[in-house]
Design a protein around this motif. Sequence first.
Motif, PDB file in Angstrom:
ATOM      1  N   LEU A  13       0.837  -1.196   0.000  1.00  0.00           N
ATOM      2  CA  LEU A  13       0.000   0.000   0.000  1.00  0.00           C
ATOM      3  C   LEU A  13       0.876   1.252   0.000  1.00  0.00           C
ATOM      4  O   LEU A  13       1.723   1.431   0.883  1.00  0.00           O
ATOM      5  CB  LEU A  13      -0.916   0.006   1.224  1.00  0.00           C
ATOM      6  N   VAL A  37      -0.999  -0.799  -4.557  1.00  0.00           N
ATOM      7  CA  VAL A  37      -2.285  -0.126  -4.351  1.00  0.00           C
ATOM      8  C   VAL A  37      -2.005   1.282  -3.843  1.00  0.00           C
ATOM      9  O   VAL A  37      -1.198   1.468  -2.931  1.00  0.00           O
ATOM     10  CB  VAL A  37      -3.161  -0.894  -3.338  1.00  0.00           C
ATOM     11  N   ALA A  39      -3.231   5.101  -2.275  1.00  0.00           N
ATOM     12  CA  ALA A  39      -4.219   5.848  -1.487  1.00  0.00           C
ATOM     13  C   ALA A  39      -3.702   7.266  -1.354  1.00  0.00           C
ATOM     14  O   ALA A  39      -2.513   7.480  -1.098  1.00  0.00           O
ATOM     15  CB  ALA A  39      -4.407   5.215  -0.118  1.00  0.00           C
ATOM     16  N   GLU A  44      -8.502   7.073   3.078  1.00  0.00           N
ATOM     17  CA  GLU A  44      -8.534   6.139   1.949  1.00  0.00           C
ATOM     18  C   GLU A  44      -7.650   4.929   2.230  1.00  0.00           C
ATOM     19  O   GLU A  44      -7.999   3.789   1.878  1.00  0.00           O
ATOM     20  CB  GLU A  44      -8.057   6.850   0.680  1.00  0.00           C
ATOM     21  N   CYS A  48      -8.736   0.917   2.428  1.00  0.00           N
ATOM     22  CA  CYS A  48      -8.043  -0.153   1.704  1.00  0.00           C
ATOM     23  C   CYS A  48      -7.678  -1.298   2.639  1.00  0.00           C
ATOM     24  O   CYS A  48      -7.806  -2.477   2.297  1.00  0.00           O
ATOM     25  CB  CYS A  48      -6.778   0.391   1.040  1.00  0.00           C
ATOM     26  N   ASN A  52      -8.323  -5.430   2.297  1.00  0.00           N
ATOM     27  CA  ASN A  52      -7.163  -6.100   1.704  1.00  0.00           C
ATOM     28  C   ASN A  52      -6.095  -6.338   2.764  1.00  0.00           C
ATOM     29  O   ASN A  52      -6.040  -5.639   3.783  1.00  0.00           O
ATOM     30  CB  ASN A  52      -6.562  -5.243   0.576  1.00  0.00           C
TER      31      ASN A  52
END
Length: 203
Positions: A13, A37, A39, A44, A48, A52
């Motif tokens: 992330l 991913v 953010a 946000e 996530c 996940n």
Amino acid sequence: MFSEQLKEKVSVLLVDDKQRNLDVLRAILSGLDYHLVEATSGSEALACLQHNEFAVVLLDVMMPAMDGFECAKLIRATRNCTHTPIIFVSAVADEMDFIYKGYNSGAVDYIVKPFNPAVLKAKVAIFADLFRTKKILIDQLHEARALCHKLEVEKAHGNEEKKVLLDMVHDFAASFEERLKFNEAITPALSIARSDVFTSTAT
């Protein structure tokens, strides 16, 4: 089988309110065994993490509304994210209290901009490998427990020959549990160790 699991893609992330910074992180980590991913805010990022599982979080410190410190504390308070590694990424390099605050809020590492891309790759790779190893241990533990249940059923039906094998599988399962606990303890231990270093340096 295990060699294939050690090469499986894991999710990373990337959290930063500036898209150009996210683009830099993505450029460095793309092409590797990661599902990246993005953010653009703390809220946000938390959303996530609700849906996940991530091997590591790269978290910007200076963000509007919710800064990285607050976000890290909320991540630590989120179910199933207690041991998720957080690496802070910040442009602040000369504030010892600032860096210590990062470790104290739950980070396991701190990277100062501008950073060496090779160093970032190495740090992410460590936590990605720990995450893959954890997954393998969990799978092995589930298989051992399933086999234990099967052998216990057979033993209950009078198959005493399964007793020795059952004891062995119980031992294997206990071993997997201990290795899993050790794996999960590494991340918080790193954070505590680094925090202690900065505390002793500052005093």
